[in-house]
Design a protein around this motif. Structure first.
Motif: not given
Length: 315
Positions: A258-259, A261-262, A265-266, A280
């Motif tokens: 799981l990045a 930045d992702q 963002y979430l 996810i």
């Protein structure tokens, strides 16, 4: 349809017989002998003369639900829907299925318990023109090794194996999928999806075998592992062992994290880390979840995934 209560809290619906290994006769005895001849000494040692066996007659339609029995012999052109759900201690004996000629077997296993024997074997022997749809949800919290093995022994035999695995903080899971094409014109697919929460560990060992002479066999493998934290670990070991030229075979494998930045963002959109992991994980495992035809078992699998993610997602 008539219901019968079986060992281990199972319920059998349909015109099948519950017998013991030492009481098998006729075609069922021959089917059992052929099945037993393929088993390892370790698996045989886990069986006994008192092992319960469900004998499904030719052309019969049968549903089995619960946490057993150990052996199913599906007669020619029969239809069997077999659902196993474990939420406590997993039964130590293996689950064995013989899919007779032109039979259709729909087999779902959901395991959220622990196996005191550490290694659990599920095995299916697939005869001519038999079709086996096999779904496995592995949500164990212990250190477990699950062996999913199939032998395609008749032309036209087919197995579709799908695995959804979730490894939490206390989980060390090893899932071994092994399918062998022993005769020509057989097909098999393996699709595995795994999510590792916190500091869990998940290993997919996948082997497809096509023996010499099994021409026009087709085998595909796909294994994907998603690591939700830097502490989680996973491995994917795909193998194709092919001794025949006229075949179709392919495999694909991936491991990702799981990045950051992702995640950022979430979270910036108001979702908590636990909500993100839940969404996810559920989405990643959905290709298997959605295949479960039994609505009650599908809902149980979804609820168990939610429960595990809620308990283990914070890392």
């Amino acid at each position: 349809m008539e219901e019968q209560a079986l060992d281990g809290g199972c319920v059998l619906t349909g015109p099948a017989q519950l017998v013991r290994v030492n009481a098998l006769t006729g075609a069922a005895r021959g089917q059992w002998r052929a099945l037993k001849a393929t088993l390892s000494p370790q698996v045989i040692s886990a069986l006994s003369a008192e092992t319960p066996v469900v004998v499904v007659p030719e052309n019969a339609t049968v549903t089995i639900q619960g946490s057993g029995p150990a052996v199913v012999l599906a007669g020619p052109a029969s239809r069997v829907r077999y659902c196993e759900v474990y939420q406590a201690t997993v039964a130590g004996s293996p689950t064995l299925i013989a899919a007779g000629p032109a039979s259709h077997v729909d087999w779902t296993v959901v395991n959220a318990g622990k196996d005191p024997n550490k290694t659990r074997v599920n095995y299916v022997r697939v005869a001519r023109d038999a079709q086996v749809t096999w779904r496995v949800g592995e949500l164990t919290t212990g250190q477990d090794h699950v062996v999913l093995k199939a032998d395609l022994v008749g032309a036209g035999a087919h197995v579709a194996l799908s695995v959804a695995a979730l490894a939490g903080q206390l989980s060390q899971q090893r899932i071994t999928a092994d399918i062998t094409h022993q005769v020509p014109a057989t097909t098999a697919t393996i699709a595995q999806y795994g999510v590792v929460l916190t500091a869990g560990q998940l290993n997919f060992d996948t082997t497809g075998r096509i023996v010499a002479g099994a021409h026009q066999a087709a085998m595909t493998q796909q294994s994907k592992v998603l690591l939700m934290t830097p502490q989680g670990t996973g491995t994917v070991n795909p193998q194709l062992l092919i001794d025949e030229d006229d075949v179709t075979a392919a495999h694909a494998a991936s491991i990702g994290r799981l990045a950051a930045d992702q995640l950022f963002y979430l979270q910036s959109r108001g979702l908590s880390r636990q909500q993100i992991v839940r969404l996810i994980a559920r989405g990643f495992l959905r290709p298997v979840i959605d295949q479960v035809e039994n609505a009650a078992v599908r809902q149980t699998l979804q609820a168990l995934i939610e429960r595990r993610v809620t308990a283990d997602a914070v890392g």
